[in-house]
Design a protein around this motif. Sequence first.
Motif, mmCIF file in Angstrom:
data_model
loop_
_atom_site.group_PDB
_atom_site.id
_atom_site.type_symbol
_atom_site.label_atom_id
_atom_site.label_comp_id
_atom_site.label_asym_id
_atom_site.label_seq_id
_atom_site.Cartn_x
_atom_site.Cartn_y
_atom_site.Cartn_z
ATOM 1 N N TYR A 65 33.227 28.702 44.880
ATOM 2 C CA TYR A 65 33.941 28.240 45.679
ATOM 3 C C TYR A 65 33.763 26.911 46.370
ATOM 4 O O TYR A 65 34.788 26.182 46.649
ATOM 5 N N HIS A 83 48.319 31.150 51.933
ATOM 6 C CA HIS A 83 48.544 30.273 50.688
ATOM 7 C C HIS A 83 48.305 28.729 51.050
ATOM 8 O O HIS A 83 47.904 28.110 50.086
ATOM 9 N N PHE A 125 40.965 29.504 44.871
ATOM 10 C CA PHE A 125 39.963 30.098 44.307
ATOM 11 C C PHE A 125 40.122 31.385 43.676
ATOM 12 O O PHE A 125 39.556 31.609 42.838
ATOM 13 N N GLN A 126 40.878 32.115 44.561
ATOM 14 C CA GLN A 126 41.216 33.652 44.224
ATOM 15 C C GLN A 126 42.341 33.453 43.048
ATOM 16 O O GLN A 126 42.123 34.384 42.023
ATOM 17 N N HIS A 127 43.353 32.824 43.063
ATOM 18 C CA HIS A 127 44.285 32.617 42.556
ATOM 19 C C HIS A 127 43.880 32.492 40.747
ATOM 20 O O HIS A 127 44.481 32.820 39.819
ATOM 21 N N ASN A 170 40.669 32.541 39.821
ATOM 22 C CA ASN A 170 39.561 33.047 39.740
ATOM 23 C C ASN A 170 38.230 32.455 39.290
ATOM 24 O O ASN A 170 37.737 32.444 38.248
ATOM 25 N N ASN A 189 47.254 36.946 53.322
ATOM 26 C CA ASN A 189 46.276 36.169 52.452
ATOM 27 C C ASN A 189 47.115 34.788 52.465
ATOM 28 O O ASN A 189 48.013 34.564 51.959
ATOM 29 N N PHE A 223 40.981 28.933 49.690
ATOM 30 C CA PHE A 223 40.596 30.219 49.268
ATOM 31 C C PHE A 223 41.826 30.674 48.290
ATOM 32 O O PHE A 223 41.393 31.704 47.528
ATOM 33 N N MET A 224 43.076 30.191 48.504
ATOM 34 C CA MET A 224 44.083 30.920 47.868
ATOM 35 C C MET A 224 43.847 30.466 46.438
ATOM 36 O O MET A 224 43.908 31.234 45.436
#
Length: 243
Positions: free
Chosen positions: A159, A233, A151-153, A155, A231, A148-149
């Motif tokens: 997923y 990492h 995925f977010q980092h 953008n 969050n 998920f890190m």
Amino acid sequence: MKEKVMQAYEKLAGDYERHVDKQSGHNAYYERPAMIELLPGDMSQMTVLDAGCAAGWYTEHMLQQGARVTAIDLSPAMVEACKRRVGDQATVLTCDLTEALPFEFETFDLIVSSLTLHYIDDWAPTFREFERVLKPGGTLIFSVHHPFMDFQHFNRPDYFAHELLSEVWNKQESGPVEVTFYRRPMQEIINATSSRFGIKQIVEPQPSPVYKDHPEAREWYGKWYDRLMANPHFLIVKAEKSS
């Protein structure tokens, strides 16, 4: 992809050898304390494989706990850095984790792989070899980027994609280096592991408060502590080969 990984870490070896232990808070105050919590305190008489040893921090730590350690890495420069760190106390070899390992069946009590497997596309051959060289009842502990890190980092739009990503690390000695790795969803990490091993524990680490007041750590804690408390990492998996 393999060549890209090796080229990057050939360039990064000097930074890992001389700077990461004290200057990379993600290693020193975040990933390593969480991994150590899962390792046996007394490793006397244990045979251990450090799979992706880099400059040898885990190799040295496990030697200090009494283990007999074999350390392997894809990068010859990292292997040489590890050898300089531990001398002849461990066997240190250049090895490719995507190929057959040069060890007999049921050689090791424990395999530790720190922040390495996300450089490998297909985990099936690697886990097959890990299972082969582990003794019955042996343990595998590995850490990777948290899906998920990434995925977010980065953008990312999906997923669930298994995809190749890259970013540039700007280090003290190497300067800018492009580092390439794979992102995969949590279910793929769990299913790939459980296809060969029984999963015992999943850890989404939070920063260790132990070093929070150390002078060399204050800047990192000021920037990252609150963020990483909320969050994750990295992701750590502890698994076991059936007896």
